[in-house]
Motif scaffolding. Sequence first.
Motif, short mmCIF file in Angstrom:
data_model
loop_
_atom_site.label_atom_id
_atom_site.label_comp_id
_atom_site.label_asym_id
_atom_site.label_seq_id
_atom_site.Cartn_x
_atom_site.Cartn_y
_atom_site.Cartn_z
N ARG A 196 5.26 -6.21 4.68
CA ARG A 196 5.98 -5.28 3.84
C ARG A 196 5.67 -3.85 4.30
N SER A 197 6.69 -3.03 4.34
CA SER A 197 6.51 -1.66 4.81
C SER A 197 5.87 -0.80 3.73
N ASN A 198 5.32 0.32 4.18
CA ASN A 198 4.73 1.27 3.22
C ASN A 198 5.79 1.80 2.26
N THR A 199 7.02 1.96 2.77
CA THR A 199 8.11 2.46 1.92
C THR A 199 8.43 1.48 0.81
N GLU A 200 8.45 0.18 1.11
CA GLU A 200 8.74 -0.83 0.10
C GLU A 200 7.67 -0.83 -0.99
N ILE A 201 6.41 -0.68 -0.58
CA ILE A 201 5.32 -0.63 -1.55
C ILE A 201 5.43 0.64 -2.40
N LYS A 202 5.71 1.77 -1.75
CA LYS A 202 5.85 3.04 -2.47
C LYS A 202 6.99 2.98 -3.48
N ASN A 203 8.12 2.40 -3.09
CA ASN A 203 9.28 2.33 -3.98
C ASN A 203 9.02 1.40 -5.17
N ALA A 204 8.23 0.37 -4.95
CA ALA A 204 7.87 -0.52 -6.06
C ALA A 204 7.04 0.23 -7.09
N PHE A 205 6.10 1.05 -6.62
CA PHE A 205 5.31 1.87 -7.53
C PHE A 205 6.21 2.86 -8.27
N LEU A 206 7.16 3.45 -7.53
CA LEU A 206 8.05 4.45 -8.12
C LEU A 206 8.94 3.82 -9.19
N ALA A 207 9.40 2.60 -8.93
CA ALA A 207 10.25 1.91 -9.92
C ALA A 207 9.47 1.62 -11.20
N GLU A 208 8.22 1.20 -11.04
CA GLU A 208 7.38 0.94 -12.23
C GLU A 208 7.14 2.22 -13.00
#
Length: 248
Positions: A55-67
């Motif tokens: 998983r890319s850093n962007t995908e992880i970052k966006n998951a945090f942002l969505a939460e």
Amino acid sequence: MRKSILCVVIFTLTCAFIANAQNFLRLEKLADQLKVQSEDLVTRTNKELRKDGNRSNTEIKNAFLAEQLRASALLIERIIDNRFHSSEVRYAGMVLAELAEKFPEEDRNSFEWKKAKDTINELSRELRGLNPDANIGKVEYRADEANILGKVTWSGMVDADVLLSVSGDRIKTKTVSGKEYAEGAYSFTSTIPRQNRIRVGVTLKSGRGKVHVIEQPNRENNYTAIVQIRDELGGAKPYTIEIYWYRR
């Protein structure tokens, strides 16, 4: 002359009341819309995290942002539902707008992020139109009779400040200040649904003080509405109020 001035004052106050009520309803609708959009983004970004492979850093970052967006959407909805002072709601909108600036513009979910950002921008425009010296909690909106799903009538003695916790088909009475009296009598026409889209209103049928809903039912408070009855004139008086609920 005096009659003309009085008519102008009444007309002005009526227009202000209608405008405030309409503003409040639009804010309520936009907050609910943002909550739905945030939950969709949480589902989408979490699905990407559960996929096989790296998983890319962007995908992880966006998951945090969505939460973070979902938590913020729930909070702004609670602030509006609990009818904070307009200046406080406007500040909350500014914080939300700052969060929207972090939304990704190039992403597989870019369309959903854009929809959420558009909702926040529209919410911000509505908040800028509020009178910063007003309290949206003073605007009591009465639903059309055809939209009301059920009612409960409560009667009891109030000395100073009483809170009614309304949930399901029960009411619990709490005396905040003044002499404590019996629980009071009540009669439901139906049970309040345990749904997030249910909104509660209140009407004073008899009594000399003020009544208003200070907390709307939602999942966080176990779908319990809180109604406040305030009597500031000294001595206890009998009250009868009608609490009603409708789907927003």
